[in-house]
Design a protein around this motif. Structure first.
Motif, PDB file in Angstrom:
ATOM      1  N   ASP A  46       0.830  -1.205   0.000  1.00 29.76           N
ATOM      2  CA  ASP A  46       0.000   0.000   0.000  1.00 29.76           C
ATOM      3  C   ASP A  46       0.865   1.255   0.000  1.00 29.76           C
ATOM      4  N   GLY A  47       0.576   2.149  -0.927  1.00 33.45           N
ATOM      5  CA  GLY A  47       1.335   3.387  -1.024  1.00 33.45           C
ATOM      6  C   GLY A  47       2.551   3.291  -1.921  1.00 33.45           C
ATOM      7  N   CYS A  48       2.896   2.069  -2.330  1.00 37.49           N
ATOM      8  CA  CYS A  48       4.031   1.870  -3.242  1.00 37.49           C
ATOM      9  C   CYS A  48       3.562   1.285  -4.574  1.00 37.49           C
ATOM     10  N   LEU A  49       2.887   0.145  -4.501  1.00 43.21           N
ATOM     11  CA  LEU A  49       2.390  -0.504  -5.711  1.00 43.21           C
ATOM     12  C   LEU A  49       0.909  -0.241  -5.942  1.00 43.21           C
ATOM     13  N   VAL A  50       0.144  -0.177  -4.860  1.00 43.76           N
ATOM     14  CA  VAL A  50      -1.304  -0.013  -4.992  1.00 43.76           C
ATOM     15  C   VAL A  50      -1.819   1.014  -3.996  1.00 43.76           C
ATOM     16  N   SER A  51      -3.006   1.510  -4.300  1.00 40.57           N
ATOM     17  CA  SER A  51      -3.781   2.312  -3.361  1.00 40.57           C
ATOM     18  C   SER A  51      -5.195   1.770  -3.414  1.00 40.57           C
ATOM     19  N   GLY A  52      -5.596   1.070  -2.349  1.00 42.80           N
ATOM     20  CA  GLY A  52      -6.885   0.393  -2.380  1.00 42.80           C
ATOM     21  C   GLY A  52      -6.887  -0.676  -3.457  1.00 42.80           C
ATOM     22  N   ALA A  53      -7.843  -0.582  -4.385  1.00 45.12           N
ATOM     23  CA  ALA A  53      -7.957  -1.565  -5.464  1.00 45.12           C
ATOM     24  C   ALA A  53      -7.407  -1.030  -6.779  1.00 45.12           C
ATOM     25  N   THR A  54      -6.490  -0.057  -6.703  1.00 45.30           N
ATOM     26  CA  THR A  54      -5.950   0.579  -7.902  1.00 45.30           C
ATOM     27  C   THR A  54      -4.430   0.504  -7.906  1.00 45.30           C
ATOM     28  N   ALA A  55      -3.862   0.113  -9.035  1.00 48.08           N
ATOM     29  CA  ALA A  55      -2.404   0.148  -9.177  1.00 48.08           C
ATOM     30  C   ALA A  55      -1.952   1.595  -9.300  1.00 48.08           C
ATOM     31  N   LEU A  56      -0.899   1.951  -8.586  1.00 47.36           N
ATOM     32  CA  LEU A  56      -0.383   3.314  -8.646  1.00 47.36           C
ATOM     33  C   LEU A  56       0.362   3.552  -9.964  1.00 47.36           C
ATOM     34  N   PRO A  57       0.420   4.792 -10.430  1.00 50.58           N
ATOM     35  CA  PRO A  57       1.112   5.090 -11.692  1.00 50.58           C
ATOM     36  C   PRO A  57       2.552   4.588 -11.683  1.00 50.58           C
ATOM     37  N   GLY A  58       2.917   3.864 -12.727  1.00 51.01           N
ATOM     38  CA  GLY A  58       4.273   3.358 -12.879  1.00 51.01           C
ATOM     39  C   GLY A  58       4.547   2.055 -12.163  1.00 51.01           C
ATOM     40  N   ALA A  59       3.632   1.617 -11.274  1.00 51.79           N
ATOM     41  CA  ALA A  59       3.921   0.458 -10.426  1.00 51.79           C
ATOM     42  C   ALA A  59       3.996  -0.847 -11.214  1.00 51.79           C
ATOM     43  N   VAL A  60       3.091  -1.043 -12.165  1.00 52.20           N
ATOM     44  CA  VAL A  60       3.109  -2.285 -12.940  1.00 52.20           C
ATOM     45  C   VAL A  60       4.385  -2.365 -13.778  1.00 52.20           C
ATOM     46  N   LEU A  67      -3.739 -12.496  -1.979  1.00 56.27           N
ATOM     47  CA  LEU A  67      -3.172 -11.244  -2.463  1.00 56.27           C
ATOM     48  C   LEU A  67      -2.613 -11.397  -3.875  1.00 56.27           C
ATOM     49  N   SER A  68      -1.972 -12.518  -4.151  1.00 56.13           N
ATOM     50  CA  SER A  68      -1.450 -12.768  -5.494  1.00 56.13           C
ATOM     51  C   SER A  68      -2.583 -12.722  -6.519  1.00 56.13           C
ATOM     52  N   ASP A  69      -3.713 -13.334  -6.184  1.00 56.04           N
ATOM     53  CA  ASP A  69      -4.868 -13.321  -7.089  1.00 56.04           C
ATOM     54  C   ASP A  69      -5.392 -11.900  -7.285  1.00 56.04           C
ATOM     55  N   ARG A  70      -5.461 -11.140  -6.198  1.00 54.04           N
ATOM     56  CA  ARG A  70      -5.976  -9.771  -6.286  1.00 54.04           C
ATOM     57  C   ARG A  70      -5.043  -8.888  -7.114  1.00 54.04           C
ATOM     58  N   LEU A  71      -3.738  -9.049  -6.915  1.00 56.22           N
ATOM     59  CA  LEU A  71      -2.780  -8.250  -7.681  1.00 56.22           C
ATOM     60  C   LEU A  71      -2.817  -8.595  -9.166  1.00 56.22           C
ATOM     61  N   ALA A  72      -3.113  -9.856  -9.481  1.00 51.70           N
ATOM     62  CA  ALA A  72      -3.176 -10.270 -10.886  1.00 51.70           C
ATOM     63  C   ALA A  72      -4.259  -9.502 -11.636  1.00 51.70           C
ATOM     64  N   THR A  73      -5.352  -9.167 -10.957  1.00 59.92           N
ATOM     65  CA  THR A  73      -6.425  -8.409 -11.614  1.00 59.92           C
ATOM     66  C   THR A  73      -6.009  -6.976 -11.912  1.00 59.92           C
ATOM     67  N   LEU A  74      -4.919  -6.518 -11.277  1.00 52.93           N
ATOM     68  CA  LEU A  74      -4.417  -5.159 -11.494  1.00 52.93           C
ATOM     69  C   LEU A  74      -3.239  -5.126 -12.464  1.00 52.93           C
ATOM     70  N   GLY A  75      -2.848  -6.311 -12.967  1.00 47.56           N
ATOM     71  CA  GLY A  75      -1.768  -6.362 -13.948  1.00 47.56           C
ATOM     72  C   GLY A  75      -0.431  -6.819 -13.408  1.00 47.56           C
ATOM     73  N   PHE A  76      -0.366  -7.200 -12.122  1.00 42.26           N
ATOM     74  CA  PHE A  76       0.882  -7.673 -11.525  1.00 42.26           C
ATOM     75  C   PHE A  76       0.970  -9.195 -11.627  1.00 42.26           C
ATOM     76  N   ASP A  77       2.169  -9.696 -11.877  1.00 39.74           N
ATOM     77  CA  ASP A  77       2.405 -11.142 -11.918  1.00 39.74           C
ATOM     78  C   ASP A  77       3.393 -11.488 -10.805  1.00 39.74           C
ATOM     79  N   ILE A  78       2.864 -11.688  -9.600  1.00 34.70           N
ATOM     80  CA  ILE A  78       3.705 -11.966  -8.435  1.00 34.70           C
ATOM     81  C   ILE A  78       3.140 -13.207  -7.743  1.00 34.70           C
ATOM     82  N   PRO A  79       3.819 -14.344  -7.833  1.00 34.75           N
ATOM     83  CA  PRO A  79       3.294 -15.580  -7.252  1.00 34.75           C
ATOM     84  C   PRO A  79       3.317 -15.539  -5.728  1.00 34.75           C
ATOM     85  N   PRO A  80       2.486 -16.357  -5.075  1.00 37.19           N
ATOM     86  CA  PRO A  80       2.435 -16.371  -3.610  1.00 37.19           C
ATOM     87  C   PRO A  80       3.791 -16.628  -2.959  1.00 37.19           C
TER      88      PRO A  80
END
Length: 254
Positions: free
Chosen positions: A28-42, A66-79
């Motif tokens: 939070d505050g680095c990659l995402v804010s709530g359910a939104t990816a922050l600019p440049g984070a992906v 969390l891995s599943d939730r991040l995937a919906t925002l464009g991140f590919d980070i396994p558990p």
């Protein structure tokens, strides 16, 4: 590579961490804010690839959810590359006290994880109590928690954060705010914490990544948790300013 001092940026972007073998990053505050990816984070996450490890005081999710939730925002980070304070607290308890009766002030996801680890959730006569970011925390839960502690239960607190940044820029109450209400009822409260500024999550991430502190970078938005944890672990720190505090361009910290 060890930085001479903390670097401050207003947003993440590809290439910022190219010099490091492992990039440990807050959520939070680095990659995402709530359910939104922050600019440049992906783009930042993609540029890091498998060098990126999420190291967060999140105590609502599991690594899998969390891995599943991040995937919906464009991140590919396994558990396997996600370390969370709430989940790690439960795993530590299960290792230290197999089969323990546990009082959970925590989310349903953590309750399910506790059962899968062989712990037995109870509302009375607990061996240990875990305080995490409980969405149902209120007077009833607070009263129950006081009673299980009065009965001799050990208290583990997932993380000390009072708030985290919400999607609208306003603070969202965190585990530390719940802890403050408990401490008001039980002034001589004793407990242990797992999340930052303790270094356990960072150390575990480096162990899994197979790197030394000098090869790692920690990215965070809170100098009182992320910054202190990085300093204690001997890791270079990249400070991401909240948007309201952002100043143009990267600057070296004092």
């Amino acid at each position: 590579m060890q930085a001479a001092g903390p670097l401050t940026v207003t947003r993440l972007e590809g290439g910022l961490a190219d010099a490091y073998a492992a990039v440990l990053c807050d959520l939070d505050g680095c990659l995402v804010s709530g359910a939104t990816a922050l600019p440049g984070a992906v783009d930042f996450a993609r540029s890091c690839g498998p060098r990126l490890w999420i190291v967060s005081n999140n105590s609502s999710d599991t690594a899998a959810s969390l891995s599943d939730r991040l995937a919906t925002l464009g991140f590919d980070i396994p558990p396997e590359r996600i370390l969370l304070a709430g989940e790690q607290a439960l795993r530590d308890i299960a290792d230290r006290r197999p089969g323990a009766r546990i009082y959970l002030a925590a989310s349903g996801r953590l309750e399910a994880l506790a059962r899968s680890l062989g712990l037995s959730p109870v509302t009375l006569m607990a061996d240990v109590a875990l305080l995490a970011r409980d969405p149902d925390f209120g007077l009833v839960r607070l009263s129950q928690l006081v009673r299980v502690l009065a009965g001799g239960a050990e208290l583990v607190v997932a993380n000390p954060d009072l708030v985290h940044p919400g999607a609208d820029g306003l603070p969202e109450p965190e585990t530390g705010a719940l802890l403050a209400s408990l401490a008001a009822c039980w002034p001589d409260l004793t407990y242990q914490t797992v999340g930052k500024p303790q270094t356990a999550l960072l150390s575990e991430a480096m162990r899994r990544a197979g790197v030394e502190a000098a090869e790692a970078l920690f990215v965070g938005d809170n100098p009182l948790t992320d910054g202190i944890a990085a300093q204690r672990a001997g890791i270079a720190f990249l400070h991401v300013l909240p948007p309201v505090l952002a100043a143009p361009g990267p600057t070296k910290g004092d």
